[in-house]
Scaffold this active site. Structure first.
Site, PDB file in Angstrom:
ATOM      1  N   GLY A 289      11.505 -11.732 -74.460  1.00 32.22           N
ATOM      2  CA  GLY A 289      12.692 -11.044 -74.968  1.00 32.22           C
ATOM      3  C   GLY A 289      13.031 -11.439 -76.392  1.00 32.22           C
TER       4      GLY A 289
ATOM      5  N   LYS B 180      27.453 -12.241 -79.787  1.00 32.99           N
ATOM      6  CA  LYS B 180      28.380 -11.153 -80.091  1.00 32.99           C
ATOM      7  C   LYS B 180      29.122 -10.699 -78.838  1.00 32.99           C
ATOM      8  CE  LYS B 180      27.142 -12.351 -83.348  1.00 32.99           C
ATOM      9  NZ  LYS B 180      26.104 -13.219 -83.965  1.00 32.99           N
TER      10      LYS B 180
ATOM     11  N   GLY C 153      28.496 -25.263 -91.293  1.00 35.23           N
ATOM     12  CA  GLY C 153      29.429 -24.222 -91.741  1.00 35.23           C
ATOM     13  C   GLY C 153      28.721 -22.911 -92.001  1.00 35.23           C
TER      14      GLY C 153
ATOM     15  N   ARG D 142      18.246 -23.866 -88.467  1.00 34.90           N
ATOM     16  CA  ARG D 142      16.978 -23.729 -87.752  1.00 34.90           C
ATOM     17  C   ARG D 142      15.843 -23.842 -88.749  1.00 34.90           C
ATOM     18  NH1 ARG D 142      17.839 -21.363 -82.705  1.00 34.90           N
ATOM     19  NH2 ARG D 142      15.671 -20.669 -82.620  1.00 34.90           N
TER      20      ARG D 142
ATOM     21  N   ASP E 204      11.526 -15.045 -88.609  1.00 36.57           N
ATOM     22  CA  ASP E 204      12.059 -16.373 -88.942  1.00 36.57           C
ATOM     23  C   ASP E 204      10.983 -17.374 -89.368  1.00 36.57           C
ATOM     24  OD1 ASP E 204      14.489 -15.358 -88.222  1.00 36.57           O
ATOM     25  OD2 ASP E 204      14.889 -16.804 -86.611  1.00 36.57           O
TER      26      ASP E 204
ATOM     27  N   HIS F 224      41.494  10.119 -94.256  1.00 34.69           N
ATOM     28  CA  HIS F 224      42.697   9.281 -94.320  1.00 34.69           C
ATOM     29  C   HIS F 224      43.446   9.352 -92.995  1.00 34.69           C
ATOM     30  CE1 HIS F 224      46.304   7.418 -95.902  1.00 34.69           C
ATOM     31  NE2 HIS F 224      47.005   8.428 -95.384  1.00 34.69           N
TER      32      HIS F 224
HETATM   33  C1  LIG Z   1      23.136 -18.262 -82.125  1.00 32.99           C
HETATM   34  C2  LIG Z   1      22.418 -17.265 -83.002  1.00 32.99           C
HETATM   35  C3  LIG Z   1      23.044 -16.091 -83.366  1.00 32.99           C
HETATM   36  C4  LIG Z   1      22.391 -15.165 -84.172  1.00 32.99           C
HETATM   37  N1  LIG Z   1      23.046 -14.017 -84.520  1.00 32.99           N
HETATM   38  C5  LIG Z   1      22.417 -13.108 -85.307  1.00 32.99           C
HETATM   39  C6  LIG Z   1      23.069 -11.878 -85.647  1.00 32.99           C
HETATM   40  O1  LIG Z   1      24.206 -11.616 -85.246  1.00 32.99           O
HETATM   41  N2  LIG Z   1      22.394 -11.000 -86.427  1.00 32.99           N
HETATM   42  C7  LIG Z   1      21.133 -11.256 -86.918  1.00 32.99           C
HETATM   43  O2  LIG Z   1      20.556 -10.430 -87.634  1.00 32.99           O
HETATM   44  N3  LIG Z   1      20.492 -12.415 -86.598  1.00 32.99           N
HETATM   45  C8  LIG Z   1      21.100 -13.329 -85.796  1.00 32.99           C
HETATM   46  N4  LIG Z   1      20.435 -14.475 -85.448  1.00 32.99           N
HETATM   47  C9  LIG Z   1      19.055 -14.673 -85.951  1.00 32.99           C
HETATM   48  C10 LIG Z   1      18.053 -13.813 -85.172  1.00 32.99           C
HETATM   49  O3  LIG Z   1      18.226 -14.048 -83.784  1.00 32.99           O
HETATM   50  C11 LIG Z   1      16.629 -14.135 -85.619  1.00 32.99           C
HETATM   51  O4  LIG Z   1      16.532 -13.930 -87.027  1.00 32.99           O
HETATM   52  C12 LIG Z   1      15.588 -13.243 -84.943  1.00 32.99           C
HETATM   53  O5  LIG Z   1      15.797 -13.185 -83.551  1.00 32.99           O
HETATM   54  C13 LIG Z   1      14.185 -13.763 -85.257  1.00 32.99           C
HETATM   55  O6  LIG Z   1      13.219 -12.934 -84.647  1.00 32.99           O
HETATM   56  P1  LIG Z   1      11.682 -13.379 -84.662  1.00 32.99           P
HETATM   57  O7  LIG Z   1      10.916 -12.233 -84.109  1.00 32.99           O
HETATM   58  O8  LIG Z   1      11.306 -13.905 -85.991  1.00 32.99           O
HETATM   59  O9  LIG Z   1      11.593 -14.630 -83.664  1.00 32.99           O
HETATM   60  P2  LIG Z   1      11.838 -14.741 -82.082  1.00 32.99           P
HETATM   61  O10 LIG Z   1      12.685 -13.656 -81.560  1.00 32.99           O
HETATM   62  O11 LIG Z   1      12.279 -16.148 -81.871  1.00 32.99           O
HETATM   63  O12 LIG Z   1      10.392 -14.536 -81.446  1.00 32.99           O
HETATM   64  C14 LIG Z   1       9.387 -15.489 -81.565  1.00 32.99           C
HETATM   65  C15 LIG Z   1       8.504 -15.403 -80.328  1.00 32.99           C
HETATM   66  O13 LIG Z   1       7.301 -16.130 -80.596  1.00 32.99           O
HETATM   67  C16 LIG Z   1       6.879 -16.791 -79.427  1.00 32.99           C
HETATM   68  N5  LIG Z   1       5.994 -17.895 -79.849  1.00 32.99           N
HETATM   69  C17 LIG Z   1       6.306 -18.958 -80.623  1.00 32.99           C
HETATM   70  N6  LIG Z   1       5.194 -19.711 -80.850  1.00 32.99           N
HETATM   71  C18 LIG Z   1       4.175 -19.110 -80.198  1.00 32.99           C
HETATM   72  C19 LIG Z   1       2.793 -19.403 -80.070  1.00 32.99           C
HETATM   73  N7  LIG Z   1       2.215 -20.455 -80.664  1.00 32.99           N
HETATM   74  N8  LIG Z   1       2.033 -18.581 -79.309  1.00 32.99           N
HETATM   75  C20 LIG Z   1       2.570 -17.488 -78.706  1.00 32.99           C
HETATM   76  N9  LIG Z   1       3.886 -17.166 -78.798  1.00 32.99           N
HETATM   77  C21 LIG Z   1       4.671 -17.961 -79.550  1.00 32.99           C
HETATM   78  C22 LIG Z   1       8.183 -17.229 -78.784  1.00 32.99           C
HETATM   79  O14 LIG Z   1       7.987 -17.413 -77.391  1.00 32.99           O
HETATM   80  C23 LIG Z   1       9.125 -16.067 -79.091  1.00 32.99           C
HETATM   81  O15 LIG Z   1       9.188 -15.123 -78.045  1.00 32.99           O
HETATM   82  C24 LIG Z   1      21.062 -15.410 -84.622  1.00 32.99           C
HETATM   83  C25 LIG Z   1      20.418 -16.591 -84.249  1.00 32.99           C
HETATM   84  C26 LIG Z   1      21.079 -17.507 -83.449  1.00 32.99           C
HETATM   85  C27 LIG Z   1      20.360 -18.774 -83.054  1.00 32.99           C
END
Ligand SMILES: Cc1cc2nc3c(=O)[nH]c(=O)nc-3n(C[C@H](O)[C@H](O)[C@H](O)COP(=O)(O)OP(=O)(O)OC[C@H]3O[C@@H](n4cnc5c(N)ncnc54)[C@H](O)[C@@H]3O)c2cc1C
Length: 471
Positions: free
Chosen positions: A45, A57, A183, A273, A312, A446
């Site tokens: 997910g 949210k 912060g 992070r 990320d 408005h």
């Molecule tokens: C508390 C919180 C609130 C947030 N609120 C917001 C918001 O309101 N709006 C917003 O835009 N962003 C928000 N973010 C940031 C946002 O959630 C992230 O920027 C985004 O989810 C990153 O997506 P991603 O695909 O890069 O990583 P992820 O969704 O973390 O996906 C990475 C995937 O890689 C897999 N993986 C890792 N290493 C390996 C490996 N070696 N082999 C196979 N699989 C692997 C993991 O299992 C995971 O499923 C928030 C973050 C946090 C922590």
């Protein structure tokens, strides 16, 4: 096991099936690339759905409703003392998230690609080894492994114990008091959430202001709102130590040459992070890592010619809209290398879901000054705007930055009610490269919150002589 010369199993293998990885897979399969997603998570997910944007949210909206109900007298209402049931608040959040997660899991398990539930590490630029024992060869890879919570800066925090954002989303009961370290967006959102549930919250932030990527006027508006809601906010600090005092946890910090100690039942570590790169064996793939991140160019390419990165693990900004855009662009550029798409950071958005919300797109004043970019700015406060006065949402303002010669809008910021929604008018205006004059001339119904943009736009238009080509 494939021989080193065997043809690749896939055109592209995507490591990570979160927001970036799933977006990449959609684009890749639409372009008819033979695609695999590899994800080693116990629960599929991704961060946004499971432990990031969506659960936070959902919780913040619950406390926004609570806060509104508690202020009902403003509008002549006489609600009984509004109570809340923390477990019911968490249960609704869980139910909403379960639905989003199940939908994404279904998309991942029944998509037009192969899904491998395993962790991957590179053996060479064309091969990964899965922890299930299997090897996968692909002509291209997209790394989308996301981020992990940074290690605590105080060694003694491991002894006192602390909550992360993941833990906070799983709480079964409320601590009477909480120290929030940090912060940034996660820190301020959780601080306001807990404070509105009557937890005594103390925040400790290193910089002079919270949310340091925003302009100071926006940060100050939120700081006053948080303080007004009873949060004790310390800025300009240096953390010194963590310790126990009976059953309470203590944090000591320096501020203006003096040492202070605060204590609470719990500590929330919200200091940020970092990219999740451990175990990928990036050296074997020829991928350079800089300051803990995988640097990528505007085409989302890493230093290995056949490997891209998105989300990320590469971003200095942890935003979903950027993660998905990078994933799509990486997959597009693999499919169509002769007509590559570039990531456009001009329209980078940032939103914080506190009350008031903070939102910005394009240049902030801080960035414009740092770049030496000439600009004119105009702003307008919500405490002088019809619809926000009706709503009694009086904190904050909107602000526009425009080119002083052409009038083109260079950036917009909104601190106030539904700022995260209102900012999208400026995204569209900037995407179309509208001038302040053109924005001011657009119809705005408005009385709406959105019509507040016309005031700074008109002010800028009055101060920037109209060029015949931009009228
Ligand atoms: C508390 C919180 C609130 C947030 N609120 C917001 C918001 O309101 N709006 C917003 O835009 N962003 C928000 N973010 C940031 C946002 O959630 C992230 O920027 C985004 O989810 C990153 O997506 P991603 O695909 O890069 O990583 P992820 O969704 O973390 O996906 C990475 C995937 O890689 C897999 N993986 C890792 N290493 C390996 C490996 N070696 N082999 C196979 N699989 C692997 C993991 O299992 C995971 O499923 C928030 C973050 C946090 C922590």
């Amino acid at each position: 096991m494939p021989s080193p010369k065997s043809p690749p199993d896939y055109d592209v293998a995507i490591i990570g099936g979160g927001s970036a990885g799933y977006a990449a897979a959609q684009t890749a399969t639409r372009a008819n690339l033979k695609t695999a997603i590899i994800d080693g998570a116990q629960e599929l997910g991704g961060l946004c759905i499971l432990r990031g944007c969506m659960p936070t949210k959902a919780l913040l909206y619950a406390t926004e409703v609570l806060h509104l109900a508690r202020r009902g007298q403003t509008w002549g209402l006489q609600p009984h003392k509004t109570q809340f049931d923390f477990n019911a608040v968490m249960a609704r959040k869980d139910a909403v998230i379960r639905e989003f997660a199940e939908f994404r899991q279904q998309q991942l398990t029944s998509g037009p690609f192969d899904l491998f539930r395993a962790s991957a590490r590179f053996l060479d630029p064309l091969t990964v080894q899965l922890d299930s024992g299997q090897q996968i060869r692909a002509a291209h890879f997209i790394i989308a492994t996301g981020s992990i919570i940074s290690k605590p800066p105080l060694p003694n925090l491991a002894l006192t114990g602390y909550l992360t954002s993941d833990d906070a989303l799983r709480l079964k009961g409320l601590p009477p008091s909480l120290i929030v370290l940090g912060g940034g967006p996660v820190a301020v959102e959780f601080a306001q959430f807990f404070a509105r549930l009557d937890v005594r919250v103390t925040m400790i932030q290193r910089s002079e202001h919270i949310l340091k990527s925003f302009d100071t006027d926006a940060a100050e508006a939120l700081e006053s709102a948080l303080r007004r809601e009873g949060i004790e906010l310390h800025t300009n600090t240096r953390l010194v130590d963590a310790s126990m005092h009976g059953a309470l946890k203590q944090i000591s910090f320096d501020q203006a040459g003096k040492r202070f100690t605060v204590e609470a039942d719990e500590i929330l570590l919200a200091l940020g992070r970092e990219p999740n790169l451990a175990g990928l064996n990036l050296n074997a793939a020829g991928i350079r890592v800089e300051q803990g991140r995988i640097p990528t160019d505007a085409q989302a390419r890493t230093t290995a010619p056949n490997i891209y990165a998105a989300g990320d693990c590469t971003n200095p900004y942890e935003f979903v809209h950027l993660a998905t855009t990078q994933g799509e662009i990486a997959a597009h550029n693999i499919a169509f290398p002769h007509s590559p798409r570039l990531i456009d950071y001009r329209l980078l958005l940032s939103v914080v879901f506190t009350e008031p919300q903070l939102a910005s797109v394009g240049l902030t004043e801080k960035q414009a000054r740092a770049l030496g970019r000439n600009y004119l700015t105009a702003s307008y406060p919500f405490n002088d705007h019809g619809k926000s006065i009706i709503m009694n949402s009086l904190d904050g303002s909107v602000k526009l930055l425009a080119d002083p010669i052409t009038g083109e809008i260079l950036g917009g910021a909104c601190t106030g009610p539904i700022a995260g929604d209102l900012i999208h008018e400026i995204v569209v205006a900037m995407a179309a490269r509208l001038t302040a004059h053109q924005l001011a001339a657009l119809p705005h119904f408005h009385p709406t919150l959105a019509e507040i943009w016309t005031y700074p736009a008109e002010e800028l238009a009055n101060n920037i002589p109209l060029l015949s080509s931009s009228s």
